[in-house]
Design a protein around this motif. Structure first.
Motif, PDB file in Angstrom:
ATOM      1  N   ALA A 175       0.711  -1.098  -0.135  1.00 57.58           N
ATOM      2  CA  ALA A 175       0.104   0.169   0.037  1.00 57.58           C
ATOM      3  C   ALA A 175       0.942   1.061   0.254  1.00 57.58           C
ATOM      4  CB  ALA A 175      -1.028  -0.025   1.315  1.00 57.58           C
ATOM      5  N   SER A 176       1.904   1.230   0.791  1.00 62.65           N
ATOM      6  CA  SER A 176       2.938   2.412   0.862  1.00 62.65           C
ATOM      7  C   SER A 176       3.362   2.566  -0.516  1.00 62.65           C
ATOM      8  CB  SER A 176       4.041   2.176   1.705  1.00 62.65           C
ATOM      9  OG  SER A 176       3.321   2.111   3.116  1.00 62.65           O
ATOM     10  N   ALA A 177       3.824   1.414  -1.372  1.00 61.58           N
ATOM     11  CA  ALA A 177       4.363   1.518  -2.713  1.00 61.58           C
ATOM     12  C   ALA A 177       3.342   2.222  -3.750  1.00 61.58           C
ATOM     13  CB  ALA A 177       4.882   0.280  -3.140  1.00 61.58           C
ATOM     14  N   LEU A 178       2.178   1.955  -3.484  1.00 59.96           N
ATOM     15  CA  LEU A 178       1.021   2.568  -4.244  1.00 59.96           C
ATOM     16  C   LEU A 178       0.845   3.799  -3.970  1.00 59.96           C
ATOM     17  CD1 LEU A 178      -1.591  -0.405  -4.081  1.00 59.96           C
ATOM     18  CD2 LEU A 178      -0.369   0.409  -6.057  1.00 59.96           C
ATOM     19  N   VAL A 179       1.196   4.351  -2.762  1.00 53.74           N
ATOM     20  CA  VAL A 179       1.288   5.844  -2.277  1.00 53.74           C
ATOM     21  C   VAL A 179       2.337   6.546  -2.997  1.00 53.74           C
ATOM     22  CG1 VAL A 179       1.243   7.415  -0.471  1.00 53.74           C
ATOM     23  CG2 VAL A 179      -0.165   5.486  -0.287  1.00 53.74           C
ATOM     24  N   GLU A 180       3.450   5.925  -2.903  1.00 55.00           N
ATOM     25  CA  GLU A 180       4.739   6.691  -3.525  1.00 55.00           C
ATOM     26  C   GLU A 180       4.448   6.873  -4.982  1.00 55.00           C
ATOM     27  OE1 GLU A 180       8.267   4.420  -2.791  1.00 55.00           O
ATOM     28  OE2 GLU A 180       8.424   5.120  -0.679  1.00 55.00           O
ATOM     29  N   ALA A 181       3.784   5.658  -5.767  1.00 55.31           N
ATOM     30  CA  ALA A 181       3.663   5.697  -7.020  1.00 55.31           C
ATOM     31  C   ALA A 181       2.426   6.820  -7.384  1.00 55.31           C
ATOM     32  CB  ALA A 181       3.380   4.354  -7.500  1.00 55.31           C
ATOM     33  N   GLY A 182       1.770   7.261  -6.565  1.00 51.06           N
ATOM     34  CA  GLY A 182       0.603   8.199  -6.860  1.00 51.06           C
ATOM     35  C   GLY A 182      -0.613   7.464  -7.141  1.00 51.06           C
ATOM     36  N   VAL A 183      -0.724   6.002  -7.087  1.00 53.62           N
ATOM     37  CA  VAL A 183      -1.838   5.383  -7.361  1.00 53.62           C
ATOM     38  C   VAL A 183      -3.246   5.473  -6.608  1.00 53.62           C
ATOM     39  CG1 VAL A 183      -2.911   3.099  -7.650  1.00 53.62           C
ATOM     40  CG2 VAL A 183      -0.544   3.789  -8.572  1.00 53.62           C
ATOM     41  N   VAL A 184      -2.862   5.882  -5.218  1.00 56.17           N
ATOM     42  CA  VAL A 184      -3.769   6.207  -4.485  1.00 56.17           C
ATOM     43  C   VAL A 184      -3.136   7.408  -3.294  1.00 56.17           C
ATOM     44  CG1 VAL A 184      -4.791   3.945  -4.176  1.00 56.17           C
ATOM     45  CG2 VAL A 184      -2.849   4.410  -2.697  1.00 56.17           C
ATOM     46  N   ALA A 185      -3.892   8.079  -2.550  1.00 56.41           N
ATOM     47  CA  ALA A 185      -3.559   9.138  -1.815  1.00 56.41           C
ATOM     48  C   ALA A 185      -2.862   8.797  -0.428  1.00 56.41           C
ATOM     49  CB  ALA A 185      -4.650  10.136  -1.431  1.00 56.41           C
ATOM     50  N   THR A 186      -3.539   7.754   0.057  1.00 55.00           N
ATOM     51  CA  THR A 186      -3.149   7.247   1.472  1.00 55.00           C
ATOM     52  C   THR A 186      -3.127   5.692   1.345  1.00 55.00           C
ATOM     53  OG1 THR A 186      -5.457   6.834   2.261  1.00 55.00           O
ATOM     54  CG2 THR A 186      -4.347   9.203   2.658  1.00 55.00           C
ATOM     55  N   VAL A 187      -2.390   4.968   2.669  1.00 57.01           N
ATOM     56  CA  VAL A 187      -2.523   3.705   2.817  1.00 57.01           C
ATOM     57  C   VAL A 187      -3.919   3.239   2.917  1.00 57.01           C
ATOM     58  CG1 VAL A 187      -1.868   1.844   4.359  1.00 57.01           C
ATOM     59  CG2 VAL A 187      -0.101   3.614   3.643  1.00 57.01           C
ATOM     60  N   SER A 188      -4.639   3.752   3.663  1.00 54.86           N
ATOM     61  CA  SER A 188      -5.965   3.299   4.004  1.00 54.86           C
ATOM     62  C   SER A 188      -6.780   3.178   2.441  1.00 54.86           C
ATOM     63  CB  SER A 188      -6.621   4.267   5.011  1.00 54.86           C
ATOM     64  OG  SER A 188      -6.188   4.317   6.016  1.00 54.86           O
ATOM     65  N   ASP A 189      -6.569   4.204   1.525  1.00 50.15           N
ATOM     66  CA  ASP A 189      -7.185   4.162   0.247  1.00 50.15           C
ATOM     67  C   ASP A 189      -6.822   2.979  -0.743  1.00 50.15           C
ATOM     68  OD1 ASP A 189      -8.376   6.465   0.832  1.00 50.15           O
ATOM     69  OD2 ASP A 189      -6.790   7.876  -0.301  1.00 50.15           O
TER      70      ASP A 189
END
Length: 282
Positions: free
Chosen positions: A136-150
């Motif tokens: 999830a943190s990687a998805l945040v870093e990549a701009g895919v989602v805004a937060t880990v919860s998302d």
């Protein structure tokens, strides 16, 4: 006494090192904190070494991944003998399969268009056991989602979501027996957290109580007041103690250490049942 019986370090999916967790527990005004990393005891040594002079009591524990009737759930295990072979072997099996699952989830995310990599996830996890929060943190870093919860939605990493992959999860009745055989005390973690997915019935909890479940985690950020009241009533009917805790993950979640706490009487009931290990006090 202020007692928080559910906290994670970067030995699994928290962001604090075990030593930082101890320091932050002291800063939060806690008297007792439990280190309950997912399926691992790797943080024990560093946390214990950081206790000196703090006056803080550390309760060694772990959070176990379980599954029954297609429903995932977590079991908190406290004060077990970490060297007891049967329970140690089951934790190793879960950790090994967590690695396989992590790689498979990353690949699914990439197939769905997320520009993340396994190397990125490993960097985020550091020495910790890779879990979905790292992805999830990687998805945040990549701009895919805004937060880990998302990231924990059906669109991505939620149970049954587009990128989810099943992993080995212990039958909870087996897990309860393993914890007890290792001298530990099993507590059902956030049993009413229905925002995370399906939850088990009261009948399943009663079955677990019959084979040795010690308590229910009731005061938790994922439980509203009606859920807490229902779980307290159920615990009373089944002779279980109830706990409260933060489920702290450092900066990966917004919850604070000590946000929810355990009544000292319930803590004493937990200690009275434990034979595998003892709390450590600085």
């Amino acid at each position: 006494m202020r007692i928080d019986l559910h906290a994670h370090s970067n030995a699994s999916d928290g962001t604090d090192s075990p030593a930082e967790l101890v320091a932050n527990a002291v800063a939060a005004g806690l008297d007792v904190v439990a280190l309950t990393d997912h399926d691992t005891v790797a943080g024990y040594g560093e946390a214990a070494a950081a206790l000196a002079g703090t006056g803080l009591t550390l309760v060694p524990g772990a959070e176990l991944s379980c599954q029954v009737d297609g429903i995932s759930l977590h079991l908190l295990a406290y004060l077990f003998d970490p060297a007891e072979p049967a329970f140690a072997a089951e934790r190793e099996l879960v950790r090994t399969d967590r690695f396989r699952r992590g790689r498979a989830i990353v690949e699914r995310c990439r197939e769905l268009g997320a520009p993340i990599s396994w190397e990125q996830v490993e960097r985020i996890a550091g020495n910790g056991s890779v879990g979905r929060p790292h992805i999830a943190s990687a998805l945040v870093e990549a701009g895919v989602v805004a937060t880990v919860s998302d990231a924990f939605t059906p669109e991505w990493l939620a149970n049954g979501g587009r990128a989810d992959v099943r992993k080995h999860e212990t039958d909870p009745a087996v897990a309860v027996r393993l914890v007890r055989a290792a001298g530990g005390v099993p507590v059902f973690a956030h049993p009413g957290a229905d925002k995370r997915g399906r939850t088990v019935s009261d009948a399943v909890i009663a079955d677990l109580a019959a084979v040795g479940l010690g308590g229910l985690e009731v005061d938790h950020t994922d439980h509203d007041e009606p859920t807490r009241a229902r779980l307290r009533g159920l615990a009373g009917e089944l002779g279980l103690f109830t706990t409260g805790s933060s489920d702290y993950h450092g900066s990966r979640k917004t919850v604070r250490l000590g946000e929810h706490t355990t009544d000292p009487e319930a803590y004493q009931r937990l200690l009275a049942q434990a034979t595998g290990a003892k709390p450590l006090t600085g």
